[in-house]
Motif scaffolding. Structure first.
Motif, PDB file in Angstrom:
ATOM      1  N   GLN A  47      29.881  30.784 -31.009  1.00  0.00           N
ATOM      2  CA  GLN A  47      28.589  30.153 -30.720  1.00  0.00           C
ATOM      3  C   GLN A  47      27.497  30.898 -31.477  1.00  0.00           C
ATOM      4  OE1 GLN A  47      27.815  29.972 -26.511  1.00  0.00           O
ATOM      5  NE2 GLN A  47      29.406  28.423 -26.122  1.00  0.00           N
ATOM      6  N   PRO A  48      26.373  30.239 -31.805  1.00  0.00           N
ATOM      7  CA  PRO A  48      25.322  30.914 -32.573  1.00  0.00           C
ATOM      8  C   PRO A  48      24.515  31.888 -31.730  1.00  0.00           C
ATOM      9  CG  PRO A  48      24.664  28.678 -32.043  1.00  0.00           C
ATOM     10  CD  PRO A  48      26.089  28.803 -31.605  1.00  0.00           C
ATOM     11  N   VAL A  49      23.998  32.898 -32.395  1.00  0.00           N
ATOM     12  CA  VAL A  49      23.088  33.866 -31.772  1.00  0.00           C
ATOM     13  C   VAL A  49      21.696  33.247 -31.700  1.00  0.00           C
ATOM     14  CG1 VAL A  49      21.997  36.124 -32.055  1.00  0.00           C
ATOM     15  CG2 VAL A  49      24.427  35.826 -32.575  1.00  0.00           C
ATOM     16  N   GLU A  50      20.991  33.464 -30.581  1.00  0.00           N
ATOM     17  CA  GLU A  50      19.634  32.951 -30.411  1.00  0.00           C
ATOM     18  C   GLU A  50      18.655  34.105 -30.261  1.00  0.00           C
ATOM     19  OE1 GLU A  50      19.432  30.272 -27.154  1.00  0.00           O
ATOM     20  OE2 GLU A  50      21.164  29.074 -27.806  1.00  0.00           O
ATOM     21  N   ALA A  51      17.517  33.986 -30.938  1.00  0.00           N
ATOM     22  CA  ALA A  51      16.463  34.997 -30.745  1.00  0.00           C
ATOM     23  C   ALA A  51      15.855  34.825 -29.365  1.00  0.00           C
ATOM     24  CB  ALA A  51      15.387  34.838 -31.806  1.00  0.00           C
ATOM     25  N   GLU A  52      15.477  35.958 -28.748  1.00  0.00           N
ATOM     26  CA  GLU A  52      14.928  35.908 -27.396  1.00  0.00           C
ATOM     27  C   GLU A  52      13.486  36.401 -27.412  1.00  0.00           C
ATOM     28  OE1 GLU A  52      17.364  36.339 -23.329  1.00  0.00           O
ATOM     29  OE2 GLU A  52      16.989  38.217 -24.352  1.00  0.00           O
ATOM     30  N   THR A  53      12.731  35.976 -26.408  1.00  0.00           N
ATOM     31  CA  THR A  53      11.305  36.300 -26.353  1.00  0.00           C
ATOM     32  C   THR A  53      11.043  37.717 -25.885  1.00  0.00           C
ATOM     33  OG1 THR A  53      11.185  35.405 -24.104  1.00  0.00           O
ATOM     34  CG2 THR A  53      10.695  33.911 -25.918  1.00  0.00           C
ATOM     35  N   GLY A  54      12.071  38.436 -25.501  1.00  0.00           N
ATOM     36  CA  GLY A  54      11.860  39.805 -25.052  1.00  0.00           C
ATOM     37  C   GLY A  54      11.944  39.981 -23.557  1.00  0.00           C
ATOM     38  N   ALA A  55      12.436  38.984 -22.848  1.00  0.00           N
ATOM     39  CA  ALA A  55      12.627  39.107 -21.412  1.00  0.00           C
ATOM     40  C   ALA A  55      14.034  38.677 -21.072  1.00  0.00           C
ATOM     41  CB  ALA A  55      11.621  38.258 -20.654  1.00  0.00           C
ATOM     42  N   GLY A  56      14.676  39.392 -20.160  1.00  0.00           N
ATOM     43  CA  GLY A  56      16.026  39.066 -19.740  1.00  0.00           C
ATOM     44  C   GLY A  56      16.115  39.044 -18.233  1.00  0.00           C
ATOM     45  N   GLU A  57      17.313  38.778 -17.742  1.00  0.00           N
ATOM     46  CA  GLU A  57      17.522  38.667 -16.305  1.00  0.00           C
ATOM     47  C   GLU A  57      18.776  39.429 -15.915  1.00  0.00           C
ATOM     48  OE1 GLU A  57      17.784  34.557 -15.369  1.00  0.00           O
ATOM     49  OE2 GLU A  57      15.629  34.187 -15.533  1.00  0.00           O
ATOM     50  N   ILE A  58      18.723  40.020 -14.715  1.00  0.00           N
ATOM     51  CA  ILE A  58      19.898  40.627 -14.099  1.00  0.00           C
ATOM     52  C   ILE A  58      20.051  39.976 -12.730  1.00  0.00           C
ATOM     53  CG2 ILE A  58      21.012  42.751 -13.337  1.00  0.00           C
ATOM     54  CD1 ILE A  58      19.139  44.300 -15.162  1.00  0.00           C
ATOM     55  N   GLN A  75      21.071  36.254  -3.293  1.00  0.00           N
ATOM     56  CA  GLN A  75      21.076  36.710  -4.673  1.00  0.00           C
ATOM     57  C   GLN A  75      19.651  36.853  -5.183  1.00  0.00           C
ATOM     58  OE1 GLN A  75      23.540  34.226  -7.210  1.00  0.00           O
ATOM     59  NE2 GLN A  75      25.107  35.820  -7.249  1.00  0.00           N
ATOM     60  N   ALA A  76      19.432  37.873  -5.986  1.00  0.00           N
ATOM     61  CA  ALA A  76      18.109  38.115  -6.564  1.00  0.00           C
ATOM     62  C   ALA A  76      18.228  38.146  -8.083  1.00  0.00           C
ATOM     63  CB  ALA A  76      17.529  39.427  -6.057  1.00  0.00           C
ATOM     64  N   ILE A  77      17.168  37.715  -8.742  1.00  0.00           N
ATOM     65  CA  ILE A  77      17.088  37.759 -10.200  1.00  0.00           C
ATOM     66  C   ILE A  77      16.026  38.776 -10.591  1.00  0.00           C
ATOM     67  CG2 ILE A  77      16.553  36.469 -12.285  1.00  0.00           C
ATOM     68  CD1 ILE A  77      17.483  33.955 -10.896  1.00  0.00           C
ATOM     69  N   LEU A  78      16.428  39.789 -11.338  1.00  0.00           N
ATOM     70  CA  LEU A  78      15.504  40.815 -11.810  1.00  0.00           C
ATOM     71  C   LEU A  78      15.073  40.447 -13.224  1.00  0.00           C
ATOM     72  CD1 LEU A  78      17.211  42.188  -9.517  1.00  0.00           C
ATOM     73  CD2 LEU A  78      16.750  44.351 -10.646  1.00  0.00           C
ATOM     74  N   ARG A  79      13.792  40.172 -13.402  1.00  0.00           N
ATOM     75  CA  ARG A  79      13.261  39.835 -14.714  1.00  0.00           C
ATOM     76  C   ARG A  79      12.959  41.126 -15.483  1.00  0.00           C
ATOM     77  NH1 ARG A  79      11.149  34.529 -14.989  1.00  0.00           N
ATOM     78  NH2 ARG A  79      12.850  33.209 -14.246  1.00  0.00           N
ATOM     79  N   VAL A  80      13.608  41.287 -16.622  1.00  0.00           N
ATOM     80  CA  VAL A  80      13.492  42.513 -17.410  1.00  0.00           C
ATOM     81  C   VAL A  80      12.656  42.239 -18.651  1.00  0.00           C
ATOM     82  CG1 VAL A  80      14.759  44.335 -18.606  1.00  0.00           C
ATOM     83  CG2 VAL A  80      15.754  43.221 -16.589  1.00  0.00           C
TER      84      VAL A  80
END
Length: 373
Positions: A48-59, A291-296
């Protein structure tokens, strides 16, 4: 299934990760994994292709709702006696000063009797001091007698203060103590009141039960703000310092991370982090699992989004396999955050590159062969 099996390859290569996932001192370099087109098709490798990210992720992590310890109060029986009535039920909201229970206590009667006796002694000592001071002015008694009388009056007042404090500790208010001193009527019943406003979490006593002094009757908690204890995987602890928000998607509530633990649970190899929320009218209850989502927030380095299945662990590092004319290149990456579907990574990647998402077991085996002496 390959995630459960890759450890066998790691052990065969002589590089099992240590118990705490500590990286080696030297930074890993990318490794060429040569494969022909026929071998790639036979192994069922998909990309699958790599996508650029805006600089925020999730845990995404599990959590359990809990009450901050400073917002908990255990209301205990102030004196030994019989629980005549319990006036509140679990989950009932109460205000500070609301009645919670009534007790019948012989200890309370004895404490009131001792208090009234101390009142009489203090009044008598005060009157004796007044008389001796007058006699001393008239030179009828010696100064030594006046000194003794003053000491007796001080002692009587101290005893009265002590008996009053005992009544207060027994659950009587200052107004009740003042009324007792005025009316001199003993009461065997004691009304226990709520020390704070909150919600009744638990009833410990039962009506008709005889309890000792300090036996718990009910537990009251103030539920705003409230905490959620999160179990963060040890490998994601480094990213917790960049968490800016914590989301509870099941009830659409956002909060903030206030503390990350320093100890690791041996069974789960996770670290407890605490998030604080202001629930308002939302259905957030102590003991609730969710469940919790941590925005990184992303760091300054380039950050990419790939499928969660594209990231493999090998020799204490995270890797992705990038398609190349010779086969694949194993590229080391830093795993910033991960959800069941996607992973946010930092490394030497570029938009348009394709990474393997299926057939990684074969690629790991070929990588182990390449690394073997």
């Amino acid at each position: 299934m390959w995630r459960k099996l890759f450890l066998t390859l790691v052990l065969a290569a002589g590089g099992a990760p240590d118990a705490f996932g500590a990286p080696p001192a030297a930074a890993p370099q990318e490794i060429l994994v040569p494969l022909s087109e026929e071998q790639i098709r036979a192994a069922g490798v998909e990309t699958q292709p790599v996508e650029a990210e805006t600089g925020a992720g999730e845990i995404v992590v599990p959590g359990v709702v809990t009450v901050p310890p400073q917002q908990l109060r255990v209301v205990a029986a102030p004196a030994a006696g019989l629980v005549e009535t319990l006036l509140v039920a679990p989950d009932e909201d109460v205000k500070e000063g609301d009645p919670i229970a009534t007790l019948r206590s012989s200890e309370l009667v004895e404490a009131q009797r001792a208090f009234l006796h101390a009142v009489s002694d203090a009044d008598l000592a005060t009157e004796k001091l007044r008389r001796d001071e007058q006699l001393f002015k008239e030179h009828i008694i010696a100064e030594r007698r006046l000194i003794i009388t003053r000491a007796e009056a001080v002692q009587a007042r101290a005893t009265l203060e002590e008996r009053g404090q005992i009544l207060t500790l027994s659950g009587m208010s200052e107004a009740d103590v003042a009324q007792l001193r005025k009316d001199r009527k003993l009461a065997s019943a004691l009304l226990v009141r709520a020390p704070i406003s909150g919600t009744i979490l638990q009833r410990h006593g039962t009506t008709g039960e005889r309890v000792q002094a300090s036996a718990p009757l009910v537990t009251i908690a103030r539920l705003d703000p409230i905490w959620v204890n999160l179990q963060a995987p040890l490998g994601r602890v480094a990213a917790l310092g960049s968490v800016d928000r914590v989301l509870l998607p099941s009830i659409d509530l956002a909060g903030r991370l206030i503390r990350v633990g320093h100890t690791v649970d041996q069974a789960t190899q996770s670290v407890t982090a605490v998030a604080e929320f202001h629930p308002g009218k939302s259905s957030l209850r102590p003991g609730q699992a969710l469940q919790a989502i941590l925005r990184v927030k992303g760091a300054d380095a380039s950050q990419w989004r790939v499928s969660a299945d594209a990231v493999a662990s090998y020799l204490n590092h995270s890797w992705v396999f990038v398609r190349s004319p010779q086969g694949f290149r194993a590229v080391p990456v830093t795993l910033v955050s991960e959800t069941p579907q996607f992973a946010s990574v930092q490394g030497e990647l570029a938009v348009g590159q394709r990474v393997a998402v299926h057939g990684l077991l074969t690629l790991l085996a070929e990588l182990a062969k390449t690394e073997s002496p």
